[in-house]
Write an enzyme that holds these catalytic residues in place. Structure first.
Site, PDB file in Angstrom:
ATOM      1  N   LYS A 160      -5.191  -5.746  -6.056  1.00 34.30           N
ATOM      2  CA  LYS A 160      -4.264  -5.327  -7.120  1.00 34.30           C
ATOM      3  C   LYS A 160      -4.940  -5.504  -8.480  1.00 34.30           C
ATOM      4  O   LYS A 160      -4.835  -4.653  -9.364  1.00 34.30           O
ATOM      5  CB  LYS A 160      -2.979  -6.155  -7.064  1.00 34.30           C
ATOM      6  CG  LYS A 160      -2.111  -5.888  -5.827  1.00 34.30           C
ATOM      7  CD  LYS A 160      -1.447  -4.537  -5.928  1.00 34.30           C
ATOM      8  CE  LYS A 160      -0.509  -4.253  -4.771  1.00 34.30           C
ATOM      9  NZ  LYS A 160       0.018  -2.896  -4.785  1.00 34.30           N
TER      10      LYS A 160
ATOM     11  N   SER B 270       1.429  -6.984  -8.722  1.00 31.62           N
ATOM     12  CA  SER B 270       2.050  -8.131  -8.062  1.00 31.62           C
ATOM     13  C   SER B 270       1.741  -9.430  -8.783  1.00 31.62           C
ATOM     14  O   SER B 270       0.654  -9.586  -9.378  1.00 31.62           O
ATOM     15  CB  SER B 270       1.505  -8.186  -6.628  1.00 31.62           C
ATOM     16  OG  SER B 270       1.728  -9.442  -6.060  1.00 31.62           O
TER      17      SER B 270
ATOM     18  N   TYR C  20      -5.629  -9.427  -1.035  1.00 34.24           N
ATOM     19  CA  TYR C  20      -4.518  -8.567  -1.463  1.00 34.24           C
ATOM     20  C   TYR C  20      -4.379  -8.609  -2.988  1.00 34.24           C
ATOM     21  O   TYR C  20      -4.403  -7.579  -3.670  1.00 34.24           O
ATOM     22  CB  TYR C  20      -3.221  -9.019  -0.774  1.00 34.24           C
ATOM     23  CG  TYR C  20      -1.969  -8.434  -1.388  1.00 34.24           C
ATOM     24  CD1 TYR C  20      -1.738  -7.066  -1.371  1.00 34.24           C
ATOM     25  CD2 TYR C  20      -1.023  -9.260  -2.011  1.00 34.24           C
ATOM     26  CE1 TYR C  20      -0.585  -6.533  -1.955  1.00 34.24           C
ATOM     27  CE2 TYR C  20       0.118  -8.739  -2.580  1.00 34.24           C
ATOM     28  CZ  TYR C  20       0.330  -7.371  -2.557  1.00 34.24           C
ATOM     29  OH  TYR C  20       1.461  -6.843  -3.139  1.00 34.24           O
TER      30      TYR C  20
HETATM   31  N1  LIG Z   1       8.089  -6.237  -1.606  1.00 28.58           N
HETATM   32  C1  LIG Z   1       7.628  -7.156  -2.457  1.00 28.58           C
HETATM   33  O1  LIG Z   1       8.155  -8.290  -2.570  1.00 28.58           O
HETATM   34  C2  LIG Z   1       6.454  -6.830  -3.366  1.00 28.58           C
HETATM   35  C3  LIG Z   1       6.033  -7.789  -4.309  1.00 28.58           C
HETATM   36  C4  LIG Z   1       4.971  -7.482  -5.152  1.00 28.58           C
HETATM   37  C5  LIG Z   1       4.339  -6.248  -5.069  1.00 28.58           C
HETATM   38  N2  LIG Z   1       4.750  -5.334  -4.126  1.00 28.58           N
HETATM   39  C6  LIG Z   1       4.050  -4.040  -4.061  1.00 28.58           C
HETATM   40  O2  LIG Z   1       5.028  -3.019  -4.098  1.00 28.58           O
HETATM   41  C7  LIG Z   1       4.579  -1.902  -3.353  1.00 28.58           C
HETATM   42  C8  LIG Z   1       5.660  -1.479  -2.366  1.00 28.58           C
HETATM   43  O3  LIG Z   1       5.935  -2.564  -1.478  1.00 28.58           O
HETATM   44  P1  LIG Z   1       7.027  -2.420  -0.338  1.00 28.58           P
HETATM   45  O4  LIG Z   1       7.577  -3.775  -0.082  1.00 28.58           O
HETATM   46  O5  LIG Z   1       7.938  -1.302  -0.677  1.00 28.58           O
HETATM   47  O6  LIG Z   1       6.099  -2.014   0.905  1.00 28.58           O
HETATM   48  P2  LIG Z   1       6.386  -0.961   2.075  1.00 28.58           P
HETATM   49  O7  LIG Z   1       5.376  -1.267   3.136  1.00 28.58           O
HETATM   50  O8  LIG Z   1       7.821  -0.942   2.430  1.00 28.58           O
HETATM   51  O9  LIG Z   1       6.030   0.421   1.384  1.00 28.58           O
HETATM   52  C9  LIG Z   1       4.719   0.896   1.231  1.00 28.58           C
HETATM   53  C10 LIG Z   1       4.720   2.362   1.584  1.00 28.58           C
HETATM   54  O10 LIG Z   1       3.404   2.901   1.361  1.00 28.58           O
HETATM   55  C11 LIG Z   1       3.054   3.722   2.458  1.00 28.58           C
HETATM   56  N3  LIG Z   1       1.589   3.761   2.511  1.00 28.58           N
HETATM   57  C12 LIG Z   1       0.735   2.740   2.765  1.00 28.58           C
HETATM   58  N4  LIG Z   1      -0.535   3.175   2.691  1.00 28.58           N
HETATM   59  C13 LIG Z   1      -0.483   4.497   2.362  1.00 28.58           C
HETATM   60  C14 LIG Z   1      -1.463   5.493   2.120  1.00 28.58           C
HETATM   61  N5  LIG Z   1      -2.776   5.229   2.199  1.00 28.58           N
HETATM   62  N6  LIG Z   1      -1.051   6.736   1.770  1.00 28.58           N
HETATM   63  C15 LIG Z   1       0.273   7.029   1.676  1.00 28.58           C
HETATM   64  N7  LIG Z   1       1.254   6.114   1.907  1.00 28.58           N
HETATM   65  C16 LIG Z   1       0.871   4.874   2.243  1.00 28.58           C
HETATM   66  C17 LIG Z   1       3.723   3.081   3.653  1.00 28.58           C
HETATM   67  O11 LIG Z   1       3.901   3.960   4.743  1.00 28.58           O
HETATM   68  C18 LIG Z   1       5.045   2.627   3.048  1.00 28.58           C
HETATM   69  O12 LIG Z   1       6.026   3.654   3.137  1.00 28.58           O
HETATM   70  C19 LIG Z   1       3.262  -2.293  -2.721  1.00 28.58           C
HETATM   71  O13 LIG Z   1       2.219  -1.784  -3.537  1.00 28.58           O
HETATM   72  C20 LIG Z   1       3.290  -3.803  -2.776  1.00 28.58           C
HETATM   73  O14 LIG Z   1       1.979  -4.330  -2.828  1.00 28.58           O
HETATM   74  C21 LIG Z   1       5.791  -5.593  -3.281  1.00 28.58           C
END
Ligand SMILES: NC(=O)c1ccc[n+]([C@@H]2O[C@H](COP(=O)([O-])OP(=O)(O)OC[C@H]3O[C@@H](n4cnc5c(N)ncnc54)[C@H](O)[C@@H]3O)[C@@H](O)[C@H]2O)c1
Length: 337
Positions: free
Chosen positions: A145, A117, A141
């Protein structure tokens, strides 16, 4: 290639699973459904409900499925929650992440692509932000990362693990099949569309930033472009691929790439475009600044282009907000859970 996608029932993971399947790869999803939705997982992928932090179960899954590479999207990812409960972020994102790496090592899976991120950078000295900028996260957070990025690096030195670290900026948009549903929703575009649909009014956090219209500027990246980058990054972790191999006779180093469009849009730009997409004013109020919101976060994206030949193909706000709105209208109940 057969890929284990952690978090494949989430927003980014789900769209990435679809892209992997479309590119002809096989997919197993490992997701505990804590913030995800089972309905997101494409029927051609196998969903295993469980946590990647269970080292033994994950090792057995990797072995029994004959997995070649891991796309690690799962995480706890709420900045505010991480400030209130840092242990959760260390326990799940860092300690749990190391359990995943140990399972991978024991199963002989030495290929990982990681959802990192822009929050690893904290408040940058310069913009656009290059991958060489110092990492100074300003919340647990982002710190979690950064810590997992470090673990990937040292697994490269110790065990030859090949890894790609993708630092996302602000992910947005939808595909025909999948859109963004987080609870709580903390992202600007879905919150603007919730307000447009009669939900709670949108709050703009501060309009006194040192930017042209006083609101923070961010770099938005379409989730489908992100998914394309993941497919390219996973391919690059192949043991015959020089891009992720040992560097100059030294150890294997992670390849690190920002994913953004290199274009900044202010909060008011997003609001204006969202109003154009929905065709009416969106109820909103202006509140105080949120602690730790830098004025401008824009990616330099040259590295992703150079290494993976990747370019954002859907880089206008109209495409991102328009696709998100189309999905929301077609799925008024979200995923029905
Ligand atoms: N959405 C954004 O703008 C953004 C920006 C930067 C980084 N990210 C990173 O991208 C990744 C995905 O983000 P997202 O927006 O799709 O989030 P999201 O919450 O939609 O998806 C995360 C998924 O991980 C699963 N999960 C969480 N903990 C778990 C565990 N211990 N074991 C198995 N599954 C688990 C959740 O059930 C969920 O389905 C994350 O790592 C987030 O930090 C997202």
């Amino acid at each position: 290639m057969k890929v284990l996608v952690t978090g494949g029932a989430g927003y980014v993971g789900g769209v990435s699973v679809d892209a992997l399947l479309a590119a002809g790869h096989e997919v197993v999803v490992l997701d505990d459904l804590s913030t995800g939705h089972a309905a997101i997982v494409h029927p051609a992928a196998r969903l295993v409900v469980g946590t990647y932090a269970d080292e033994t179960a994950t090792r057995e899954l990797l072995k029994s499925e004959g997995v070649d590479a891991i796309l690690h999207c799962a995480a706890r990812s709420l900045v505010g929650e991480s400030m209130a409960n840092p242990a959760k972020y260390y326990r799940e994102n860092v300690v749990g992440g190391v359990a995943l790496l140990e399972a991978a090592r024991a199963a002989g899976v030495l290929r990982v692509v990681f959802s990192s991120s822009a929050s690893t950078y904290g408040v940058p000295d310069e913009t656009p932000i290059t991958e060489q900028a110092p990492l100074r996260p300003i919340n647990p957070y982002g710190e979690s990362k950064r810590a997992f990025e470090g673990a990937l690096r040292w697994y490269g030195v110790a065990y030859g693990l090949r890894s790609v670290i993708l630092r996302y900026f602000n992910v947005a948009g939808a595909t025909d099949r999948l859109g963004e549903v987080h609870r709580p929703e903390t992202h600007l575009i879905p919150n603007a569309l919730i307000a447009a649909s009669g939900g709670r009014a949108l709050t703009l956090f501060g309009e006194d930033y040192p930017t042209p219209d006083g609101t923070p500027i961010r770099d938005y990246i379409h989730v489908a472009d992100l998914a394309d980058a993941h497919v390219a990054a996973l391919v690059a972790t192949d043991s015959a691929d020089a891009r992720t191999g040992p560097v100059g006779g030294g150890p294997t180093e992670p390849v690190i790439a920002n994913l953004g469009t290199s274009t900044g849009f202010s909060v008011k730009d997003v609001l204006r475009e969202a109003e154009a997409v929905v065709g009416r004013p969106i109820p909103h109020t202006v509140g105080p600044r949120r602690a730790g919101d830098p004025p401008v976060l824009v990616a330099s994206n040259g590295r992703a282009r150079e290494v993976f030949g990747w370019a954002a193909g859907r880089s206008t706000l109209a495409e991102m907000i328009g696709s998100a709105w189309a999905w929301r209208r077609a799925h008024p109940e979200g995923y029905g859970d």
